[in-house]
Design a protein around this motif. Structure first.
Motif, PDB file in Angstrom:
ATOM      1  N   GLY A 163      97.949   8.700  33.762  1.00 18.14           N
ATOM      2  CA  GLY A 163      99.316   9.183  33.762  1.00 18.14           C
ATOM      3  C   GLY A 163      99.509  10.221  34.850  1.00 18.14           C
ATOM      4  N   VAL A 164     100.669  10.196  35.507  1.00 23.00           N
ATOM      5  CA  VAL A 164     100.953  11.122  36.608  1.00 23.00           C
ATOM      6  C   VAL A 164     101.943  12.198  36.187  1.00 23.00           C
ATOM      7  CG1 VAL A 164     101.955  11.306  38.919  1.00 23.00           C
ATOM      8  CG2 VAL A 164     100.440   9.394  38.358  1.00 23.00           C
ATOM      9  N   ARG A 220      89.826  -1.461  29.613  1.00 30.57           N
ATOM     10  CA  ARG A 220      89.388  -0.378  30.474  1.00 30.57           C
ATOM     11  C   ARG A 220      90.194   0.900  30.223  1.00 30.57           C
ATOM     12  NH1 ARG A 220      84.365  -1.531  31.568  1.00 30.57           N
ATOM     13  NH2 ARG A 220      84.094  -3.563  32.601  1.00 30.57           N
ATOM     14  N   GLY A 221      90.738   1.009  29.035  1.00 31.25           N
ATOM     15  CA  GLY A 221      91.428   2.230  28.657  1.00 31.25           C
ATOM     16  C   GLY A 221      92.897   2.012  28.358  1.00 31.25           C
ATOM     17  N   SER A 222      93.467   2.904  27.577  1.00 31.41           N
ATOM     18  CA  SER A 222      94.870   2.810  27.200  1.00 31.41           C
ATOM     19  C   SER A 222      95.490   4.194  27.160  1.00 31.41           C
ATOM     20  CB  SER A 222      95.026   2.124  25.839  1.00 31.41           C
ATOM     21  OG  SER A 222      94.435   2.897  24.814  1.00 31.41           O
ATOM     22  N   ILE A 223      96.818   4.205  27.231  1.00 32.68           N
ATOM     23  CA  ILE A 223      97.599   5.438  27.130  1.00 32.68           C
ATOM     24  C   ILE A 223      98.716   5.196  26.124  1.00 32.68           C
ATOM     25  CG2 ILE A 223      99.177   7.007  28.334  1.00 32.68           C
ATOM     26  CD1 ILE A 223      97.585   6.536  30.871  1.00 32.68           C
ATOM     27  N   GLN A 224      98.936   6.157  25.251  1.00 30.91           N
ATOM     28  CA  GLN A 224     100.006   6.046  24.262  1.00 30.91           C
ATOM     29  C   GLN A 224     101.060   7.118  24.510  1.00 30.91           C
ATOM     30  OE1 GLN A 224      98.894   5.641  20.108  1.00 30.91           O
ATOM     31  NE2 GLN A 224     100.718   6.779  19.451  1.00 30.91           N
ATOM     32  N   LEU A 225     102.334   6.703  24.426  1.00 29.98           N
ATOM     33  CA  LEU A 225     103.453   7.631  24.535  1.00 29.98           C
ATOM     34  C   LEU A 225     104.099   7.777  23.168  1.00 29.98           C
ATOM     35  CD1 LEU A 225     105.147   6.273  27.798  1.00 29.98           C
ATOM     36  CD2 LEU A 225     103.494   8.148  27.602  1.00 29.98           C
ATOM     37  N   LYS A 274     102.570   1.759  24.096  1.00 34.01           N
ATOM     38  CA  LYS A 274     101.174   1.704  24.515  1.00 34.01           C
ATOM     39  C   LYS A 274     101.026   0.938  25.819  1.00 34.01           C
ATOM     40  CE  LYS A 274      96.658  -0.094  23.018  1.00 34.01           C
ATOM     41  NZ  LYS A 274      95.963  -0.927  22.008  1.00 34.01           N
ATOM     42  N   LEU A 275     100.212   1.489  26.716  1.00 35.21           N
ATOM     43  CA  LEU A 275      99.828   0.830  27.956  1.00 35.21           C
ATOM     44  C   LEU A 275      98.322   0.628  27.921  1.00 35.21           C
ATOM     45  CD1 LEU A 275     102.010   3.152  30.066  1.00 35.21           C
ATOM     46  CD2 LEU A 275     102.232   0.679  30.227  1.00 35.21           C
ATOM     47  N   GLU A 276      97.861  -0.570  28.300  1.00 39.72           N
ATOM     48  CA  GLU A 276      96.427  -0.839  28.253  1.00 39.72           C
ATOM     49  C   GLU A 276      96.019  -1.666  29.460  1.00 39.72           C
ATOM     50  OE1 GLU A 276      92.944  -1.576  25.003  1.00 39.72           O
ATOM     51  OE2 GLU A 276      95.044  -1.828  24.444  1.00 39.72           O
ATOM     52  N   LEU A 277      94.870  -1.341  30.034  1.00 38.34           N
ATOM     53  CA  LEU A 277      94.332  -2.041  31.191  1.00 38.34           C
ATOM     54  C   LEU A 277      93.192  -2.944  30.729  1.00 38.34           C
ATOM     55  CD1 LEU A 277      94.586  -2.282  34.279  1.00 38.34           C
ATOM     56  CD2 LEU A 277      92.826  -0.499  34.467  1.00 38.34           C
ATOM     57  N   PHE A 278      93.337  -4.245  30.997  1.00 38.63           N
ATOM     58  CA  PHE A 278      92.352  -5.218  30.554  1.00 38.63           C
ATOM     59  C   PHE A 278      91.536  -5.731  31.748  1.00 38.63           C
ATOM     60  CE2 PHE A 278      95.942  -5.696  27.553  1.00 38.63           C
ATOM     61  CZ  PHE A 278      95.293  -5.372  26.371  1.00 38.63           C
ATOM     62  N   ASP A 279      90.246  -5.800  31.547  1.00 35.90           N
ATOM     63  CA  ASP A 279      89.322  -6.365  32.526  1.00 35.90           C
ATOM     64  C   ASP A 279      89.116  -7.833  32.158  1.00 35.90           C
ATOM     65  OD1 ASP A 279      87.152  -7.227  34.010  1.00 35.90           O
ATOM     66  OD2 ASP A 279      85.896  -5.485  33.583  1.00 35.90           O
ATOM     67  N   ILE A 280      89.610  -8.741  32.998  1.00 34.63           N
ATOM     68  CA  ILE A 280      89.510 -10.172  32.721  1.00 34.63           C
ATOM     69  C   ILE A 280      88.623 -10.854  33.763  1.00 34.63           C
ATOM     70  CG2 ILE A 280      91.685 -10.407  31.457  1.00 34.63           C
ATOM     71  CD1 ILE A 280      93.030 -11.091  34.138  1.00 34.63           C
ATOM     72  N   HIS A 285     108.443   7.508  33.081  1.00 32.11           N
ATOM     73  CA  HIS A 285     107.032   7.878  33.021  1.00 32.11           C
ATOM     74  C   HIS A 285     106.267   7.177  34.148  1.00 32.11           C
ATOM     75  CE1 HIS A 285     107.244   9.838  28.979  1.00 32.11           C
ATOM     76  NE2 HIS A 285     108.381   9.151  28.980  1.00 32.11           N
ATOM     77  N   LEU A 286     105.454   7.959  34.865  1.00 37.83           N
ATOM     78  CA  LEU A 286     104.762   7.484  36.056  1.00 37.83           C
ATOM     79  C   LEU A 286     103.263   7.338  35.786  1.00 37.83           C
ATOM     80  CD1 LEU A 286     106.459   9.855  38.693  1.00 37.83           C
ATOM     81  CD2 LEU A 286     107.355   7.743  37.679  1.00 37.83           C
ATOM     82  N   PHE A 287     102.688   6.248  36.327  1.00 37.79           N
ATOM     83  CA  PHE A 287     101.270   5.960  36.098  1.00 37.79           C
ATOM     84  C   PHE A 287     100.630   5.416  37.370  1.00 37.79           C
ATOM     85  CE2 PHE A 287     103.656   5.334  32.211  1.00 37.79           C
ATOM     86  CZ  PHE A 287     102.943   6.065  31.275  1.00 37.79           C
ATOM     87  N   GLU A 288      99.306   5.544  37.424  1.00 33.62           N
ATOM     88  CA  GLU A 288      98.534   4.987  38.529  1.00 33.62           C
ATOM     89  C   GLU A 288      97.358   4.184  37.989  1.00 33.62           C
ATOM     90  OE1 GLU A 288      99.338   8.487  41.892  1.00 33.62           O
ATOM     91  OE2 GLU A 288      97.374   8.333  40.906  1.00 33.62           O
ATOM     92  N   ILE A 289      96.967   3.186  38.761  1.00 27.20           N
ATOM     93  CA  ILE A 289      95.750   2.424  38.477  1.00 27.20           C
ATOM     94  C   ILE A 289      94.784   2.691  39.624  1.00 27.20           C
ATOM     95  CG2 ILE A 289      94.744   0.130  38.213  1.00 27.20           C
ATOM     96  CD1 ILE A 289      97.400  -0.760  36.996  1.00 27.20           C
ATOM     97  N   HIS A 290      93.619   3.223  39.289  1.00 24.42           N
ATOM     98  CA  HIS A 290      92.614   3.591  40.280  1.00 24.42           C
ATOM     99  C   HIS A 290      91.473   2.571  40.292  1.00 24.42           C
ATOM    100  CE1 HIS A 290      93.924   7.898  41.094  1.00 24.42           C
ATOM    101  NE2 HIS A 290      94.738   7.505  40.111  1.00 24.42           N
ATOM    102  N   ASP A 291      90.863   2.407  41.461  1.00 20.56           N
ATOM    103  CA  ASP A 291      89.671   1.565  41.626  1.00 20.56           C
ATOM    104  C   ASP A 291      89.896   0.131  41.141  1.00 20.56           C
ATOM    105  OD1 ASP A 291      87.996   3.699  42.655  1.00 20.56           O
ATOM    106  OD2 ASP A 291      87.944   4.486  40.610  1.00 20.56           O
TER     107      ASP A 291
END
Length: 657
Positions: free
Chosen positions: A606-607, A535-540, A520-526, A589-595
């Motif tokens: 995910g890219v 701010r969302g998560s991705i599961q592989l 699991k990948l997760e983006l946290f707003d701190i 596995h390739l990923f991007e963080i936008h904004d």
């Protein structure tokens, strides 16, 4: 099992000695250690006889059958000569380099032979099984590949052959020099394998420095061999610090003394043994050289029982690698943390009052090859025993912040976690606890009942900690006042994060396991520490899916400011029992963080996945994965093979190179 000293003081004293002093080689001297007034935990060795007596006492002392260690739990951007936006080896601290077996300087990839586990200990690839893969030599060698980011490829530029029995722990790059750390064996997490002296004595480690200005003809500048076992290493500026351990090698000695008869046997053997016979040796280009000078070593101030181990820190200037200096002490260490200014040792102890696990910490100031003892301190609980748990320690404005865990099995809440802030005493060589959490005024615990501690990251005047049993609380701890740390915010989400990466001062990326068992990948707003958000998560994948980056930060690659986005890559083997051609699908596995400049809009995307072909069904846990992003090209190292693909077209894979 390691024999625990009867009190916690000896180890701490010995560690401080390590840094303050054992000098060898012909370089500038680190200086004779200044005698430390009580209550310092370490003291300089007063004479060669004192050091000899301590080592011999450690080899004849009967082991304590009530070994408290048996009850302890084990928790589990580069710079170079190349041009463009390229990544290097991921490090905990920006200005402290870390060794790795694959390095990239923007022009050349250096790939050391992979190590595998044929039986009991690791060996270098190519020893016994032959090498596989196009371009990989049958003889173990460090391969040097010239990269072509524009052409999405690489070519073999040269090799550095390695003789049988030599394993490369990792490398550092410094302009036209490559610094390789070598060993005859690899023991994995040293906090566990090193528990028994008999397991690892005797061994040898060392370092080699090559001039690689002409990759087709690398030139060996110096070859150094040191008696002992490699523990860890860091580089600050021009100096590489190598921590190693050595136990005296005496034919017929019994390392694990249990009876009076075995004690008498060892005493008789040691009667004719000199101190020189007991100390580790150093050889520079085959010529013997003093490694340990007793006048530059330390003992614990209450060292009455001795310990049959020399722990050494060898400081090597890359610009003059034959001019190494060494500091030593005769106790074990179970972990190090290195900042740009300091080196800290941690040692598992036993609190004599409660018999609970405790950790002793020794601090040494770094000034090139000079290491000066600054003091020691004790905290309750266990900080770490290797692996990525060094993220539990951090230095900020001269203070050491750390998280430790204590266990009380059989109780309703068997694990507790505590944060400590330690500062040098102004009047003694001691580290004082100036802040801790929880405390009487702030009793809220870090973690719910029975939750283990996973990802930890200290960033400026904040700390982030993830605990887990059924759900994943992310704690934000405010350290703006180091004397009064407080839990500022908490976020409850499913799964947990093993690894935390700062995207910005307001965004945090977590990598770990989902509640369903996948990666699991997760983006946290701190941005609001009182109210952290996801701010969302991705599961592989699902159960059985695995990523090396969860426990090895060097497998994690991050490229900031690639146009309007940040990019990162992680290796993962996705388990899908219904997949055609095999249930295991390894790839990068390739990923991007936008904004990222607006936390409210930030998003994780995910890219795609780089999936080089594999022969038959891969044994997915037996591969080493690294990746480097150079402009818009990704170089993926799996095992010893190198592959390349464009970020925007990851399914078109070139290689192997």
């Amino acid at each position: 099992m390691t024999r625990m000293p009867s009190t916690p003081l000896p180890a701490l004293t010995l560690v401080a000695a390590l840094l303050a002093g054992c000098g060898g080689g012909s370089s500038s001297s680190p200086g004779t250690p200044t005698p430390t007034p009580e209550p310092a935990a370490l003291k300089p060795v007063s004479s060669a006889n004192e050091l000899e007596a301590s080592l011999k006492a450690g080899l004849t002392a009967i082991e304590n059958p009530q070994n408290p260690e048996s009850a302890l739990s084990s928790d589990a951007a580069g710079a170079g000569s190349g041009s463009g936006n390229f990544t290097g080896t991921y490090t905990q601290d920006v200005n402290v380099d870390e060794f790795d077996a694959v390095r990239y300087d923007g022009e050349h990839l250096f790939v050391a032979p992979r190590r595998y586990l044929p039986c009991c200990f690791f060996a270098a690839a190519g020893q016994g099984d032959g090498a596989t893969g196009t371009g990989t030599p049958s003889q173990p060698s460090i391969r040097i590949l010239a990269t072509d980011p524009a052409g999405v490829g690489a070519t073999l530029a040269g090799t550095i052959p390695l003789e049988d029995g030599i394993s490369v722990q990792g490398m550092y790059l410094d302009g036209d020099r490559m610094f390789a750390l070598t060993s005859t064996q690899v023991y994995g997490g040293y906090g566990d394998f090193f528990a028994s002296v008999a397991l690892w004595a005797p061994e040898k480690l060392g370092y080699r420095v090559y001039d690689v200005s002409d990759p087709a003809a690398p030139a060996l500048e110096v070859d150094v061999s040191i008696d002992g076992v490699f523990v860890d290493s860091r580089r600050v500026g021009d100096v590489v610090y190598i921590v190693s351990r050595h136990t005296p090698v005496v034919e017929g000695i019994i390392y694990d003394v249990r009876t009076a008869a075995e004690q008498a046997h060892n005493e008789a053997l040691l009667a004719g043994v000199t101190l020189d016979d007991l100390l580790p040796k150093m050889r520079v280009d085959g010529a013997p050289r003093t490694l340990v000078d007793p006048a530059r070593c330390y003992l614990a101030t209450d060292d009455t029982q001795g310990y049959p181990v020399i722990t050494s820190v060898t400081a090597v200037p890359i610009s003059n690698p034959a001019a190494a200096t060494t500091t030593c002490y005769n106790e074990p260490t179970y972990g190090i943390y290195v900042s740009q200014q300091s080196l800290y040792f941690t040692e598992i102890r036993q609190d004599p009052a409660t018999s609970d696990a405790a950790t002793r910490i020794h601090k040494f100031a770094l000034a090139g090859t000079t290491l000066s003892y600054r003091g020691s301190g004790d905290v309750a609980g266990q900080v770490w025993r290797g692996g990525q748990a060094d993220f539990r320690m951090d230095e900020f404005d001269g203070d050491l912040r750390l998280l430790a865990s204590t266990w009380e099995f059989g109780s309703d809440d068997f694990v507790d976690h505590k944060l400590f802030v330690l500062r040098e005493s102004p009047s003694a060589l001691r580290l004082d606890i100036i802040g801790e959490l929880p405390n009487a005024n702030r009793p809220t615990e870090i973690g719910k009942p029975n939750e283990a501690l996973y990802g930890v990251r200290f960033l400026g005047d904040r700390a982030y900690a993830v605990t887990f049993e059924q759900i994943d609380p992310l704690y934000v701890i405010d350290l703006a006042d180091p004397r009064d740390p407080r839990i500022a915010g908490e976020l409850m989400v499913t799964g947990f994060s093993d690894f935390l990466h700062p995207v910005t001062g307001e965004l945090l990326l977590g990598l770990g396991t989902s509640a369903a068992g996948g990666v699991k990948l997760e983006l946290f707003d701190i941005s609001d520490i009182a109210d952290p958000l996801s701010r969302g998560s991705i599961q592989l994948g699902g159960p059985g899916t695995y990523s090396e980056a969860r426990y090895d930060r060097h497998a994690f690659t991050y490229q900031a400011n690639a146009g309007s986005v940040d990019r990162f890559a992680i290796p993962a083997t996705v388990y899908d029992p219904s997949a055609q051609g095999g249930a295991w699908e390894p790839g990068l596995h390739l990923f991007e963080i936008h904004d990222k400049t607006d936390p409210a809009l930030a998003a994780l995307q995910g890219v795609g996945t780089i999936r080089p072909p594999v022969e038959d069904t891969p044994w997915v846990f037996d591969s080493r994965n690294r990746s480097f992003i150079h402009d818009d090209t990704v170089f993926y190292v799996r095992g010893e093979e190198v592959w390349a693909a464009e970020w925007i077209a990851p399914t078109v894979v070139n290689g192997p190179f």
